[in-house]
Scaffold this motif. Sequence first.
Motif, PDB file in Angstrom:
ATOM      1  N   VAL A 176      25.880  -4.568  20.187  1.00  0.00           N
ATOM      2  CA  VAL A 176      25.786  -3.126  20.468  1.00  0.00           C
ATOM      3  C   VAL A 176      26.599  -2.790  21.719  1.00  0.00           C
ATOM      4  O   VAL A 176      27.346  -1.806  21.741  1.00  0.00           O
ATOM      5  CB  VAL A 176      24.313  -2.690  20.641  1.00  0.00           C
ATOM      6  CG1 VAL A 176      24.220  -1.235  21.071  1.00  0.00           C
ATOM      7  CG2 VAL A 176      23.541  -2.913  19.347  1.00  0.00           C
ATOM      8  N   GLY A 177      26.468  -3.621  22.751  1.00  0.00           N
ATOM      9  CA  GLY A 177      27.255  -3.413  23.960  1.00  0.00           C
ATOM     10  C   GLY A 177      28.743  -3.501  23.698  1.00  0.00           C
ATOM     11  O   GLY A 177      29.527  -2.684  24.184  1.00  0.00           O
ATOM     12  N   GLY A 178      29.125  -4.484  22.904  1.00  0.00           N
ATOM     13  CA  GLY A 178      30.545  -4.666  22.592  1.00  0.00           C
ATOM     14  C   GLY A 178      31.142  -3.469  21.888  1.00  0.00           C
ATOM     15  O   GLY A 178      32.220  -2.981  22.247  1.00  0.00           O
ATOM     16  N   ILE A 179      30.440  -2.960  20.887  1.00  0.00           N
ATOM     17  CA  ILE A 179      30.974  -1.824  20.141  1.00  0.00           C
ATOM     18  C   ILE A 179      30.983  -0.564  21.007  1.00  0.00           C
ATOM     19  O   ILE A 179      31.887   0.271  20.902  1.00  0.00           O
ATOM     20  CB  ILE A 179      30.207  -1.622  18.803  1.00  0.00           C
ATOM     21  CG1 ILE A 179      31.032  -0.798  17.822  1.00  0.00           C
ATOM     22  CG2 ILE A 179      28.864  -0.979  19.008  1.00  0.00           C
ATOM     23  CD1 ILE A 179      32.258  -1.480  17.333  1.00  0.00           C
ATOM     24  N   THR A 180      30.013  -0.448  21.890  1.00  0.00           N
ATOM     25  CA  THR A 180      29.979   0.700  22.810  1.00  0.00           C
ATOM     26  C   THR A 180      31.161   0.639  23.767  1.00  0.00           C
ATOM     27  O   THR A 180      31.834   1.650  24.007  1.00  0.00           O
ATOM     28  CB  THR A 180      28.655   0.721  23.588  1.00  0.00           C
ATOM     29  OG1 THR A 180      27.570   0.775  22.651  1.00  0.00           O
ATOM     30  CG2 THR A 180      28.584   1.923  24.514  1.00  0.00           C
ATOM     31  N   PHE A 181      31.420  -0.538  24.308  1.00  0.00           N
ATOM     32  CA  PHE A 181      32.554  -0.673  25.223  1.00  0.00           C
ATOM     33  C   PHE A 181      33.889  -0.478  24.508  1.00  0.00           C
ATOM     34  O   PHE A 181      34.842   0.032  25.101  1.00  0.00           O
ATOM     35  CB  PHE A 181      32.524  -2.019  25.952  1.00  0.00           C
ATOM     36  CG  PHE A 181      31.566  -2.057  27.109  1.00  0.00           C
ATOM     37  CD1 PHE A 181      31.742  -1.229  28.208  1.00  0.00           C
ATOM     38  CD2 PHE A 181      30.478  -2.918  27.095  1.00  0.00           C
ATOM     39  CE1 PHE A 181      30.867  -1.254  29.275  1.00  0.00           C
ATOM     40  CE2 PHE A 181      29.587  -2.953  28.153  1.00  0.00           C
ATOM     41  CZ  PHE A 181      29.781  -2.117  29.253  1.00  0.00           C
ATOM     42  N   ILE A 182      33.955  -0.872  23.238  1.00  0.00           N
ATOM     43  CA  ILE A 182      35.188  -0.606  22.487  1.00  0.00           C
ATOM     44  C   ILE A 182      35.413   0.903  22.399  1.00  0.00           C
ATOM     45  O   ILE A 182      36.534   1.386  22.584  1.00  0.00           O
ATOM     46  CB  ILE A 182      35.139  -1.258  21.094  1.00  0.00           C
ATOM     47  CG1 ILE A 182      35.284  -2.777  21.228  1.00  0.00           C
ATOM     48  CG2 ILE A 182      36.229  -0.697  20.187  1.00  0.00           C
ATOM     49  CD1 ILE A 182      35.072  -3.541  19.936  1.00  0.00           C
ATOM     50  N   LYS A 183      34.345   1.645  22.143  1.00  0.00           N
ATOM     51  CA  LYS A 183      34.448   3.112  22.104  1.00  0.00           C
ATOM     52  C   LYS A 183      34.918   3.643  23.467  1.00  0.00           C
ATOM     53  O   LYS A 183      35.807   4.485  23.541  1.00  0.00           O
ATOM     54  CB  LYS A 183      33.088   3.704  21.726  1.00  0.00           C
ATOM     55  CG  LYS A 183      32.940   5.182  21.905  1.00  0.00           C
ATOM     56  CD  LYS A 183      33.560   5.947  20.791  1.00  0.00           C
ATOM     57  CE  LYS A 183      33.200   7.428  20.908  1.00  0.00           C
ATOM     58  NZ  LYS A 183      34.084   8.247  20.105  1.00  0.00           N
ATOM     59  N   LEU A 184      34.318   3.124  24.534  1.00  0.00           N
ATOM     60  CA  LEU A 184      34.652   3.587  25.885  1.00  0.00           C
ATOM     61  C   LEU A 184      36.042   3.134  26.339  1.00  0.00           C
ATOM     62  O   LEU A 184      36.603   3.707  27.273  1.00  0.00           O
ATOM     63  CB  LEU A 184      33.596   3.107  26.880  1.00  0.00           C
ATOM     64  CG  LEU A 184      32.185   3.683  26.680  1.00  0.00           C
ATOM     65  CD1 LEU A 184      31.200   3.021  27.635  1.00  0.00           C
ATOM     66  CD2 LEU A 184      32.182   5.195  26.866  1.00  0.00           C
ATOM     67  N   GLY A 204      31.308  -9.098  23.896  1.00  0.00           N
ATOM     68  CA  GLY A 204      31.639  -9.885  22.709  1.00  0.00           C
ATOM     69  C   GLY A 204      31.369 -11.359  22.917  1.00  0.00           C
ATOM     70  O   GLY A 204      30.829 -12.040  22.039  1.00  0.00           O
ATOM     71  N   PHE A 205      31.735 -11.864  24.094  1.00  0.00           N
ATOM     72  CA  PHE A 205      31.468 -13.263  24.405  1.00  0.00           C
ATOM     73  C   PHE A 205      29.966 -13.534  24.390  1.00  0.00           C
ATOM     74  O   PHE A 205      29.508 -14.517  23.798  1.00  0.00           O
ATOM     75  CB  PHE A 205      32.050 -13.651  25.773  1.00  0.00           C
ATOM     76  CG  PHE A 205      31.685 -15.054  26.181  1.00  0.00           C
ATOM     77  CD1 PHE A 205      32.385 -16.134  25.669  1.00  0.00           C
ATOM     78  CD2 PHE A 205      30.629 -15.285  27.046  1.00  0.00           C
ATOM     79  CE1 PHE A 205      32.031 -17.443  26.020  1.00  0.00           C
ATOM     80  CE2 PHE A 205      30.270 -16.576  27.397  1.00  0.00           C
ATOM     81  CZ  PHE A 205      30.973 -17.652  26.890  1.00  0.00           C
ATOM     82  N   ILE A 206      29.190 -12.663  25.042  1.00  0.00           N
ATOM     83  CA  ILE A 206      27.734 -12.818  25.073  1.00  0.00           C
ATOM     84  C   ILE A 206      27.177 -12.816  23.650  1.00  0.00           C
ATOM     85  O   ILE A 206      26.349 -13.654  23.288  1.00  0.00           O
ATOM     86  CB  ILE A 206      27.088 -11.707  25.924  1.00  0.00           C
ATOM     87  CG1 ILE A 206      27.411 -11.936  27.406  1.00  0.00           C
ATOM     88  CG2 ILE A 206      25.577 -11.629  25.702  1.00  0.00           C
ATOM     89  CD1 ILE A 206      27.081 -10.764  28.309  1.00  0.00           C
TER      90      ILE A 206
END
Length: 107
Positions: free
Chosen positions: A14-22, A39-41
Motif C-alpha cells: 500500500v505504501g509503495g503504490i501510494t508513493f508511486i502516485k506521489l 517496495g523493498f519492505i
Amino acid sequence: MAWIFLIISGLGEVGGITFIKLSDGFKRWKGTVGAIVAGFISFYFLSKALQTIPISTAYGIWTGIGSIGSVVLGMLVFGESRDWRKMLFLSMIIAGVIGLKVVSGGH
C-alpha cells in the motif's frame, strides 16, 4: 510470525503504490525513494512469509491487502469516488482475503 510478516508486506505494498502516485511518474525524488523503500519492505517481508505460508494463500492475501488498502487510501486521501458499487466489490475482496485465511488451516 509469518502472518505478521504478511501483513507488514501488504502494508508495504500500500505504501509503495501510494508513493508511486506521489512520485508523479517518478519525476519527484521523494516519492520515488519512498516507492523503492516501501517496495523493498513489501517484497522482503513477503519472502519471509512465504517460508511458512503457501504461495497461493500468501500471494492472494498480499494482493488483497494491497488492493483494499489502495482503494481505501484513494478514497480518504486522494478524494476518489465512494460509489456503492466500489464498496460492494471492495467487500468481496475483503471476503476473499478472509476466506483464504480460513481455508489455509494452521499455516
